[in-house]
Design a protein around this motif. Structure first.
Motif, PDB file in Angstrom:
ATOM      1  N   ARG A   5     -12.172  -1.565   3.061  1.00 47.70           N
ATOM      2  CA  ARG A   5     -12.132  -2.878   3.022  1.00 47.70           C
ATOM      3  C   ARG A   5     -11.455  -3.191   1.653  1.00 47.70           C
ATOM      4  NH1 ARG A   5     -18.242  -3.694   4.467  1.00 47.70           N
ATOM      5  NH2 ARG A   5     -18.116  -2.087   5.949  1.00 47.70           N
ATOM      6  N   CYS A   6     -11.936  -2.622   0.597  1.00 47.64           N
ATOM      7  CA  CYS A   6     -11.307  -2.946  -0.701  1.00 47.64           C
ATOM      8  C   CYS A   6      -9.854  -3.052  -0.823  1.00 47.64           C
ATOM      9  CB  CYS A   6     -11.793  -2.192  -1.802  1.00 47.64           C
ATOM     10  SG  CYS A   6     -13.497  -2.272  -2.217  1.00 47.64           S
ATOM     11  N   TYR A   7      -9.160  -1.889  -0.448  1.00 49.97           N
ATOM     12  CA  TYR A   7      -7.794  -1.776  -0.323  1.00 49.97           C
ATOM     13  C   TYR A   7      -7.249  -2.744   0.813  1.00 49.97           C
ATOM     14  CZ  TYR A   7      -7.541   2.472  -3.068  1.00 49.97           C
ATOM     15  OH  TYR A   7      -7.591   3.276  -4.415  1.00 49.97           O
ATOM     16  N   LEU A   8      -7.707  -2.874   2.003  1.00 45.81           N
ATOM     17  CA  LEU A   8      -7.244  -4.047   2.515  1.00 45.81           C
ATOM     18  C   LEU A   8      -7.244  -5.533   1.915  1.00 45.81           C
ATOM     19  CD1 LEU A   8      -8.752  -3.180   6.106  1.00 45.81           C
ATOM     20  CD2 LEU A   8      -6.281  -3.078   5.754  1.00 45.81           C
ATOM     21  N   GLY A   9      -8.392  -5.751   1.371  1.00 45.98           N
ATOM     22  CA  GLY A   9      -8.633  -6.839   0.776  1.00 45.98           C
ATOM     23  C   GLY A   9      -7.357  -7.197  -0.430  1.00 45.98           C
ATOM     24  N   ALA A  10      -7.258  -6.156  -1.093  1.00 46.05           N
ATOM     25  CA  ALA A  10      -6.238  -5.917  -2.313  1.00 46.05           C
ATOM     26  C   ALA A  10      -4.839  -6.346  -1.678  1.00 46.05           C
ATOM     27  CB  ALA A  10      -6.247  -4.512  -2.889  1.00 46.05           C
ATOM     28  N   PHE A  12      -3.854  -7.739   1.356  1.00 48.03           N
ATOM     29  CA  PHE A  12      -3.673  -9.158   1.862  1.00 48.03           C
ATOM     30  C   PHE A  12      -3.895 -10.119   0.994  1.00 48.03           C
ATOM     31  CE2 PHE A  12      -5.090  -6.891   6.076  1.00 48.03           C
ATOM     32  CZ  PHE A  12      -3.876  -7.249   6.557  1.00 48.03           C
ATOM     33  N   GLY A  13      -4.465  -9.674  -0.200  1.00 46.70           N
ATOM     34  CA  GLY A  13      -4.439 -10.821  -1.262  1.00 46.70           C
ATOM     35  C   GLY A  13      -3.173 -10.766  -2.280  1.00 46.70           C
ATOM     36  N   LEU A  14      -2.424  -9.459  -2.207  1.00 44.90           N
ATOM     37  CA  LEU A  14      -1.257  -9.170  -2.846  1.00 44.90           C
ATOM     38  C   LEU A  14      -0.288  -9.877  -2.117  1.00 44.90           C
ATOM     39  CD1 LEU A  14      -1.479  -5.662  -4.247  1.00 44.90           C
ATOM     40  CD2 LEU A  14      -0.885  -7.656  -5.520  1.00 44.90           C
ATOM     41  N   LEU A  15      -0.408  -9.644  -0.603  1.00 42.17           N
ATOM     42  CA  LEU A  15       0.659 -10.221   0.075  1.00 42.17           C
ATOM     43  C   LEU A  15       0.685 -11.793   0.148  1.00 42.17           C
ATOM     44  CD1 LEU A  15       2.685 -10.116   2.580  1.00 42.17           C
ATOM     45  CD2 LEU A  15       0.656  -9.849   4.039  1.00 42.17           C
ATOM     46  N   ALA A  16      -0.609 -12.617   0.305  1.00 46.80           N
ATOM     47  CA  ALA A  16      -0.885 -14.054   0.226  1.00 46.80           C
ATOM     48  C   ALA A  16      -0.073 -14.305  -1.242  1.00 46.80           C
ATOM     49  CB  ALA A  16      -2.287 -14.247   0.284  1.00 46.80           C
ATOM     50  N   LEU A  87       1.746   1.350  -4.199  1.00 39.38           N
ATOM     51  CA  LEU A  87       1.956   1.487  -2.570  1.00 39.38           C
ATOM     52  C   LEU A  87       1.518  -0.041  -2.175  1.00 39.38           C
ATOM     53  CD1 LEU A  87       0.842   4.752  -1.337  1.00 39.38           C
ATOM     54  CD2 LEU A  87       3.246   3.900  -1.555  1.00 39.38           C
ATOM     55  N   LEU A  88       0.676  -0.521  -2.397  1.00 36.44           N
ATOM     56  CA  LEU A  88       0.271  -1.929  -1.960  1.00 36.44           C
ATOM     57  C   LEU A  88       1.011  -2.831  -2.489  1.00 36.44           C
ATOM     58  CD1 LEU A  88      -3.741  -1.527  -2.514  1.00 36.44           C
ATOM     59  CD2 LEU A  88      -2.342  -1.227  -0.466  1.00 36.44           C
ATOM     60  N   ALA A  89       1.218  -3.050  -3.811  1.00 35.37           N
ATOM     61  CA  ALA A  89       2.184  -4.220  -4.293  1.00 35.37           C
ATOM     62  C   ALA A  89       3.352  -3.968  -3.885  1.00 35.37           C
ATOM     63  CB  ALA A  89       2.020  -4.050  -5.850  1.00 35.37           C
ATOM     64  N   TYR A  90       3.891  -2.905  -3.796  1.00 32.10           N
ATOM     65  CA  TYR A  90       5.512  -2.494  -3.531  1.00 32.10           C
ATOM     66  C   TYR A  90       5.627  -3.245  -1.941  1.00 32.10           C
ATOM     67  CZ  TYR A  90       9.756  -0.387  -2.140  1.00 32.10           C
ATOM     68  OH  TYR A  90      11.084  -0.048  -1.801  1.00 32.10           O
ATOM     69  N   ASN A  91       4.569  -2.842  -0.869  1.00 33.03           N
ATOM     70  CA  ASN A  91       4.842  -3.329   0.246  1.00 33.03           C
ATOM     71  C   ASN A  91       4.380  -4.609   0.523  1.00 33.03           C
ATOM     72  OD1 ASN A  91       5.527  -0.856   2.273  1.00 33.03           O
ATOM     73  ND2 ASN A  91       4.135   0.283   0.878  1.00 33.03           N
ATOM     74  N   ALA A  92       3.446  -5.237  -0.076  1.00 31.46           N
ATOM     75  CA  ALA A  92       3.023  -6.596   0.097  1.00 31.46           C
ATOM     76  C   ALA A  92       4.398  -7.522  -0.589  1.00 31.46           C
ATOM     77  CB  ALA A  92       1.653  -6.814  -0.694  1.00 31.46           C
ATOM     78  N   SER A  93       4.976  -7.065  -1.816  1.00 29.70           N
ATOM     79  CA  SER A  93       6.265  -7.800  -2.093  1.00 29.70           C
ATOM     80  C   SER A  93       7.303  -7.807  -1.280  1.00 29.70           C
ATOM     81  CB  SER A  93       6.575  -7.441  -3.576  1.00 29.70           C
ATOM     82  OG  SER A  93       7.102  -5.969  -3.493  1.00 29.70           O
ATOM     83  N   PHE A  94       7.395  -6.559  -0.604  1.00 25.14           N
ATOM     84  CA  PHE A  94       8.679  -6.575   0.317  1.00 25.14           C
ATOM     85  C   PHE A  94       8.298  -7.201   1.707  1.00 25.14           C
ATOM     86  CE2 PHE A  94      10.856  -3.540  -2.239  1.00 25.14           C
ATOM     87  CZ  PHE A  94      12.183  -3.682  -2.129  1.00 25.14           C
ATOM     88  N   PHE A 125      -0.728   0.167   7.211  1.00 25.46           N
ATOM     89  CA  PHE A 125      -1.972   0.945   7.169  1.00 25.46           C
ATOM     90  C   PHE A 125      -1.611   2.343   6.821  1.00 25.46           C
ATOM     91  CE2 PHE A 125      -4.786   3.592  10.099  1.00 25.46           C
ATOM     92  CZ  PHE A 125      -6.283   2.915   9.467  1.00 25.46           C
ATOM     93  N   GLY A 126      -0.386   3.142   7.141  1.00 25.85           N
ATOM     94  CA  GLY A 126      -0.297   4.264   6.810  1.00 25.85           C
ATOM     95  C   GLY A 126       0.118   4.415   5.336  1.00 25.85           C
ATOM     96  N   PHE A 127       0.501   3.317   4.557  1.00 27.08           N
ATOM     97  CA  PHE A 127       0.559   3.262   3.116  1.00 27.08           C
ATOM     98  C   PHE A 127      -0.930   3.084   2.467  1.00 27.08           C
ATOM     99  CE2 PHE A 127       5.148   1.856   3.710  1.00 27.08           C
ATOM    100  CZ  PHE A 127       5.605   3.100   3.010  1.00 27.08           C
ATOM    101  N   LEU A 128      -1.682   2.427   3.189  1.00 30.76           N
ATOM    102  CA  LEU A 128      -3.257   2.239   2.731  1.00 30.76           C
ATOM    103  C   LEU A 128      -3.909   3.491   2.887  1.00 30.76           C
ATOM    104  CD1 LEU A 128      -5.276   0.037   2.164  1.00 30.76           C
ATOM    105  CD2 LEU A 128      -5.769   0.184   4.539  1.00 30.76           C
ATOM    106  N   LEU A 129      -3.791   4.149   3.844  1.00 34.19           N
ATOM    107  CA  LEU A 129      -4.473   5.595   4.063  1.00 34.19           C
ATOM    108  C   LEU A 129      -3.932   6.484   2.967  1.00 34.19           C
ATOM    109  CD1 LEU A 129      -4.537   6.291   7.747  1.00 34.19           C
ATOM    110  CD2 LEU A 129      -6.415   5.385   6.305  1.00 34.19           C
TER     111      LEU A 129
END
Length: 189
Positions: A5-10, A12-16, A87-94, A125-129
């Motif tokens: 949940r924390c990583y998903l929140g991070a 989607f927050g970065l994406l937004a 990983l999270l920031a890179y994917n959310a930015s792209f 999801f793959g990057f998140l895991l």
């Protein structure tokens, strides 16, 4: 569950945040936009949808490209603890740059962006895991006895998370090749 949940929140927050930032100041995502324009949204690639025919070679090329970023992020996450955020920031930015560019270029860009979710969600999801696996292993290397049973359990769990992340990337590559691209072809032509 809490860490997911924390990583998903991070994510989607970065994406937004990147969506808002990119709409307010497109120059903020100039690296991502330039990369997308030069590699994925070139006019000849878009017009190439007329003759697009999915193949396993295309899917495996997409998979191997994403696998490089996944492994780099995993390694950074293990050694620095920062790979997960990378990983999270890179994917959310792209993802944000992709949505922004689609909606800017095409009158039906929102539909194209929605269709993209078919493969972007399993890819994310793959990057998140993988981010979770790397961060968990990093913590275990610091806090657990390297020969203890708890460390072995953590290693096994991290290996399983990494394998699931890789399988999720593979699934995303095939969805992108055989589903998303064909829907794009139908919408664009």
């Amino acid at each position: 569950r809490t860490i997911i949940r924390c990583y998903l929140g991070a994510f989607f927050g970065l994406l937004a945040g990147f969506l808002i930032l990119g709409n307010l100041d497109p120059a903020a995502l100039s690296y991502q936009l330039n990369n997308l324009q030069s590699q994925h949204l070139r006019p000849e690639l878009i017009s190439g949808f007329r003759t697009y025919s999915p193949s396993p070679d295309i899917a495996f090329a997409l998979f191997s490209h994403n696998l490089q970023y996944l492994l780099i992020g995993f390694i950074l996450s293990v050694f620095y603890g920062a790979g997960a955020i990378f990983l999270l920031a890179y994917n959310a930015s792209f993802f944000a740059a992709f949505v922004i560019e689609l909606t800017r270029r095409f009158p039906f860009g929102a539909e194209l962006a929605s269709v993209s979710l078919l493969h972007l969600l399993p890819e994310a999801f793959g990057f998140l895991l993988t981010a979770i696996a790397g961060a968990t292993l990093s913590r275990a290397l610091i806090h657990e006895k390297l020969v203890g049973q708890q460390f072995k359990n953590v290693m096994r769990n991290c290996f399983l998370l990494l394998c699931l992340g890789i399988l999720s990337l593979l699934l995303a590559a095939f969805i992108e090749t055989y589903v998303t691209a064909l829907i794009f072809k139908g919408i664009l032509l």
